[in-house]
Write a protein that holds these residues in place. Structure first.
Motif, PDB file in Angstrom:
ATOM      1  N   ALA A  66       7.917 -11.339  -9.310  1.00  0.00           N
ATOM      2  CA  ALA A  66       9.731 -11.485  -8.662  1.00  0.00           C
ATOM      3  C   ALA A  66       9.491 -10.143  -6.674  1.00  0.00           C
ATOM      4  CB  ALA A  66      10.565 -10.671  -9.698  1.00  0.00           C
ATOM      5  N   ILE A  67       8.173  -9.057  -7.206  1.00  0.00           N
ATOM      6  CA  ILE A  67       8.368  -8.704  -6.206  1.00  0.00           C
ATOM      7  C   ILE A  67       7.736  -9.522  -4.812  1.00  0.00           C
ATOM      8  CG2 ILE A  67       6.846  -7.158  -5.139  1.00  0.00           C
ATOM      9  CD1 ILE A  67       7.110  -5.968  -8.096  1.00  0.00           C
ATOM     10  N   ARG A  68       8.738  -9.766  -4.097  1.00  0.00           N
ATOM     11  CA  ARG A  68       8.006 -10.401  -2.965  1.00  0.00           C
ATOM     12  C   ARG A  68       7.576  -9.203  -1.441  1.00  0.00           C
ATOM     13  NH1 ARG A  68      12.396 -13.521  -5.303  1.00  0.00           N
ATOM     14  NH2 ARG A  68      11.333 -14.335  -6.007  1.00  0.00           N
ATOM     15  N   GLU A  69       9.062  -8.740  -1.106  1.00  0.00           N
ATOM     16  CA  GLU A  69       8.848  -7.181   0.167  1.00  0.00           C
ATOM     17  C   GLU A  69       7.227  -7.119   0.409  1.00  0.00           C
ATOM     18  OE1 GLU A  69       7.873  -4.748   3.454  1.00  0.00           O
ATOM     19  OE2 GLU A  69       8.307  -4.353   1.358  1.00  0.00           O
ATOM     20  N   PRO A  70       6.831  -7.242   1.130  1.00  0.00           N
ATOM     21  CA  PRO A  70       5.257  -6.759   1.094  1.00  0.00           C
ATOM     22  C   PRO A  70       4.757  -5.796   1.177  1.00  0.00           C
ATOM     23  CG  PRO A  70       5.838  -8.640   2.882  1.00  0.00           C
ATOM     24  CD  PRO A  70       6.508  -7.629   2.589  1.00  0.00           C
ATOM     25  N   HIS A  71       5.623  -4.068   1.807  1.00  0.00           N
ATOM     26  CA  HIS A  71       5.208  -2.991   1.203  1.00  0.00           C
ATOM     27  C   HIS A  71       5.512  -2.630  -0.252  1.00  0.00           C
ATOM     28  CE1 HIS A  71       4.261  -1.196   4.921  1.00  0.00           C
ATOM     29  NE2 HIS A  71       5.385  -2.119   5.296  1.00  0.00           N
ATOM     30  N   ALA A  72       6.346  -2.983  -1.158  1.00  0.00           N
ATOM     31  CA  ALA A  72       6.818  -3.510  -2.327  1.00  0.00           C
ATOM     32  C   ALA A  72       5.487  -3.724  -3.184  1.00  0.00           C
ATOM     33  CB  ALA A  72       8.216  -3.626  -2.688  1.00  0.00           C
ATOM     34  N   MET A  73       5.258  -4.673  -2.942  1.00  0.00           N
ATOM     35  CA  MET A  73       4.003  -5.310  -3.163  1.00  0.00           C
ATOM     36  C   MET A  73       3.281  -4.758  -3.254  1.00  0.00           C
ATOM     37  SD  MET A  73       3.825  -8.613  -2.187  1.00  0.00           S
ATOM     38  CE  MET A  73       2.885  -9.729  -2.654  1.00  0.00           C
ATOM     39  N   LEU A  74       2.509  -3.574  -2.131  1.00  0.00           N
ATOM     40  CA  LEU A  74       1.526  -2.518  -1.883  1.00  0.00           C
ATOM     41  C   LEU A  74       1.629  -2.046  -2.922  1.00  0.00           C
ATOM     42  CD1 LEU A  74      -1.191  -1.463  -1.121  1.00  0.00           C
ATOM     43  CD2 LEU A  74       0.274  -0.731   1.090  1.00  0.00           C
ATOM     44  N   VAL A  75       2.921  -1.442  -3.038  1.00  0.00           N
ATOM     45  CA  VAL A  75       3.001  -0.434  -4.049  1.00  0.00           C
ATOM     46  C   VAL A  75       2.958  -0.749  -5.303  1.00  0.00           C
ATOM     47  CG1 VAL A  75       4.822   1.561  -4.844  1.00  0.00           C
ATOM     48  CG2 VAL A  75       4.213   0.847  -1.721  1.00  0.00           C
ATOM     49  N   GLN A  76       3.591  -1.559  -5.509  1.00  0.00           N
ATOM     50  CA  GLN A  76       4.678  -1.786  -7.356  1.00  0.00           C
ATOM     51  C   GLN A  76       3.222  -2.688  -7.870  1.00  0.00           C
ATOM     52  OE1 GLN A  76       8.590  -2.579  -7.974  1.00  0.00           O
ATOM     53  NE2 GLN A  76       8.935  -2.320  -5.910  1.00  0.00           N
ATOM     54  N   HIS A  77       2.344  -3.408  -7.116  1.00  0.00           N
ATOM     55  CA  HIS A  77       1.512  -4.128  -7.213  1.00  0.00           C
ATOM     56  C   HIS A  77      -0.102  -3.360  -7.544  1.00  0.00           C
ATOM     57  CE1 HIS A  77       3.455  -7.155  -9.621  1.00  0.00           C
ATOM     58  NE2 HIS A  77       3.985  -7.535  -7.559  1.00  0.00           N
ATOM     59  N   VAL A  78      -0.450  -3.207  -5.983  1.00  0.00           N
ATOM     60  CA  VAL A  78      -2.651  -2.656  -5.701  1.00  0.00           C
ATOM     61  C   VAL A  78      -1.751  -1.544  -5.904  1.00  0.00           C
ATOM     62  CG1 VAL A  78      -3.566  -2.028  -4.173  1.00  0.00           C
ATOM     63  CG2 VAL A  78      -2.655  -4.156  -3.981  1.00  0.00           C
ATOM     64  N   LEU A  79      -1.235  -0.387  -6.044  1.00  0.00           N
ATOM     65  CA  LEU A  79      -1.159   0.749  -5.317  1.00  0.00           C
ATOM     66  C   LEU A  79      -1.068   1.437  -7.330  1.00  0.00           C
ATOM     67  CD1 LEU A  79       0.224   2.920  -2.841  1.00  0.00           C
ATOM     68  CD2 LEU A  79      -2.587   2.404  -3.436  1.00  0.00           C
ATOM     69  N   ASP A  80      -0.068   0.893  -8.020  1.00  0.00           N
ATOM     70  CA  ASP A  80       0.059   0.870  -9.496  1.00  0.00           C
ATOM     71  C   ASP A  80      -1.120   0.694 -10.476  1.00  0.00           C
ATOM     72  OD1 ASP A  80       2.818   1.289 -11.046  1.00  0.00           O
ATOM     73  OD2 ASP A  80       1.635  -0.893 -12.251  1.00  0.00           O
ATOM     74  N   SER A  81      -2.089  -0.626 -10.345  1.00  0.00           N
ATOM     75  CA  SER A  81      -2.711  -0.836 -10.574  1.00  0.00           C
ATOM     76  C   SER A  81      -4.397   0.302 -10.741  1.00  0.00           C
ATOM     77  CB  SER A  81      -3.428  -2.444 -10.213  1.00  0.00           C
ATOM     78  OG  SER A  81      -2.111  -3.186 -10.481  1.00  0.00           O
ATOM     79  N   LEU A  82      -4.154   0.892  -9.655  1.00  0.00           N
ATOM     80  CA  LEU A  82      -5.217   1.357  -9.028  1.00  0.00           C
ATOM     81  C   LEU A  82      -4.860   2.829  -9.728  1.00  0.00           C
ATOM     82  CD1 LEU A  82      -6.152   0.765  -5.700  1.00  0.00           C
ATOM     83  CD2 LEU A  82      -7.141  -0.280  -7.835  1.00  0.00           C
ATOM     84  N   SER A  83      -3.472   3.179 -10.045  1.00  0.00           N
ATOM     85  CA  SER A  83      -3.554   4.452 -10.282  1.00  0.00           C
ATOM     86  C   SER A  83      -4.091   4.581 -12.035  1.00  0.00           C
ATOM     87  CB  SER A  83      -1.804   4.422 -11.256  1.00  0.00           C
ATOM     88  OG  SER A  83      -1.375   3.630 -11.836  1.00  0.00           O
ATOM     89  N   VAL A  84      -4.663   4.119 -12.934  1.00  0.00           N
ATOM     90  CA  VAL A  84      -5.254   3.298 -13.864  1.00  0.00           C
ATOM     91  C   VAL A  84      -6.743   4.043 -13.400  1.00  0.00           C
ATOM     92  CG1 VAL A  84      -3.626   3.001 -15.232  1.00  0.00           C
ATOM     93  CG2 VAL A  84      -6.539   1.290 -14.078  1.00  0.00           C
ATOM     94  N   LEU A  85      -7.787   3.699 -12.277  1.00  0.00           N
ATOM     95  CA  LEU A  85      -8.506   4.224 -12.405  1.00  0.00           C
ATOM     96  C   LEU A  85      -9.719   4.876 -12.296  1.00  0.00           C
ATOM     97  CD1 LEU A  85     -10.526   1.167 -10.617  1.00  0.00           C
ATOM     98  CD2 LEU A  85     -10.484   2.816  -8.707  1.00  0.00           C
ATOM     99  N   HIS A  86      -9.584   6.167 -12.270  1.00  0.00           N
ATOM    100  CA  HIS A  86     -10.134   7.209 -12.874  1.00  0.00           C
ATOM    101  C   HIS A  86     -10.181   7.251 -14.416  1.00  0.00           C
ATOM    102  CE1 HIS A  86     -10.292   9.005  -9.168  1.00  0.00           C
ATOM    103  NE2 HIS A  86      -9.112   9.654  -9.381  1.00  0.00           N
TER     104      HIS A  86
END
Length: 261
Positions: A95-115
Motif C-alpha cells: 500500500a506504500i507507493r511513494e518512493p521515499h516512503a518505500m525507502l524508509v518504511q520498507h528498506v530502512l525498516d527491514s535493515l533495522s534488524v541487521l545487527h
C-alpha cells in the motif's frame, strides 16, 4: 549454526510475469507487464534525479544505523524500489507507493534488524514476507546468508523470485507455500507485520533449527502486550525485546526474541 540447513530454491523461469503471461524487461530492470494498471494507479518514473535523492537518503540512513554497504549493494536497494514500484502498479504488493516512503518504511525498516542477525548464521526464513521485506534488503546486505521468503500468495513469491533474478540477488529465493507445510529448518526465522505472535510461533515452529543458537525474531510496531499474553500455553515465550530506530521514521518499532519455554 548448522551449515547443512538450507531452504529450497525454486527455479525462476525467465520471461514469465507473475500471472504467467509473457513480459519483457527494459533498461533499469523495470518490467513491462502485459496487464492494465490498477484503477487509480500511475506509473512513477524513477528519473536520475529521483534515484539521486533516494541514494542520498539511503546513504544517510545507513550511516545512522552504522551499516556499511558497497555501491553495488546500494544500487540493488534503490533499483529494488523501482522494480517494486512498477510491478505494484499492476499487482497489489504494497500500500506504500511513494518512493521515499518505500525507502524508509520498507528498506530502512527491514535493515533495522541487521545487527541482530548473527554473523555465523547461514540460513534465514522470512515468514509471510509479501513484497520481499525484510527478506530482500537482508539478502542484499548479507550475501553470505541464504535467505528464503515463504508466502501463501503466489503472486508475491513469483514477484520476489523475479526481483531476485533481475537484481542479481543470488542468495534470495521465495517459496509459494503455507509455512506450516514448508519442511525445511533455518538458523533464523523472522517475520515482519505477519500475524500475532501466537500464530507466528505455532505456524513457523517446524522451520526453526533444533540447534540451541537458532533464533526466532518478530518485528513489531509498539510492544504487543496482548499478543505476549496470548503466548501462554503455546510453549513459547518472549525472551527479550529491543526498541528499533528507523531513520526518518517517527513511528515506534521493536524487535522480539522468542524461545521455547
Amino acid at each position: 549454526m548448522n551449515n547443512n540447513k538450507t531452504g529450497h530454491r525454486p527455479a525462476v523461469k525467465p520471461g514469465i510475469n507473475p500471472q504467467g503471461q509473457g513480459m519483457t524487461t527494459s533498461a533499469g530492470l523495470r518490467p513491462v507487464i502485459d496487464r492494465p494498471l490498477k484503477p487509480g494507479r500511475e506509473q512513477i518514473e524513477f528519473t536520475p534525479g529521483l534515484r539521486a535523492e533516494l541514494r542520498a537518503k539511503l546513504d544517510a540512513g545507513l550511516a545512522e544505523m552504522h551499516l556499511k554497504a558497497s555501491d553495488k549493494q546500494k544500487n540493488q536497494l534503490i533499483e529494488s524500489l523501482a522494480f517494486l514500484s512498477e510491478w505494484n502498479a499492476v499487482i497489489n504488493l504494497t500500500a506504500i507507493r511513494e518512493p521515499h516512503a518505500m525507502l524508509v518504511q520498507h528498506v530502512l525498516d527491514s535493515l533495522s534488524v541487521l545487527h541482530f542477525i548473527p554473523k555465523e548464521a547461514t540460513t534465514l526464513l522470512d515468514v509471510g514476507s509479501g513484497g520481499g521485506f525484510p527478506a530482500l534488503p537482508i539478502a542484499v546486505m548479507r550475501p553470505d546468508l541464504e535467505v528464503v521468503s515463504v508466502d501463501a500468495v503466489r503472486k508475491k513469491t513469483d514477484y520476489v523470485n523475479k526481483a531476485a533474478e533481475a537484481l542479481g540477488i543470488g542468495n534470495l529465493s521465495a517459496v509459494h507455500s503455507r509455512v506450516e507445510e514448508h519442511p525445511v529448518t533455518y538458523d533464523v526465522v523472522i517475520c515482519r507485520a505477519y500475524a500475532s505472535l501466537k500464530d507466528f510461533v505455532t505456524s513457523a515452529q517446524g522451520c526453526v533449527s533444533p540447534e540451541e543458537d537458532a533464533l526466532v525474531l518478530a518485528m513489531k510496531g509498539k510492544f504487543p502486550d496482548d499478543e505476549v499474553a496470548e503466548l501462554a500455553g503455546t510453549g513459547w515465550v518472549v525472551d527479550r525485546k529491543r526498541a528499533l530506530t528507523v531513520p526518518f521514521l517517527e513511528a515506534e518499532r521493536c524487535l522480539l526474541w522468542l524461545e521455547r519455554a
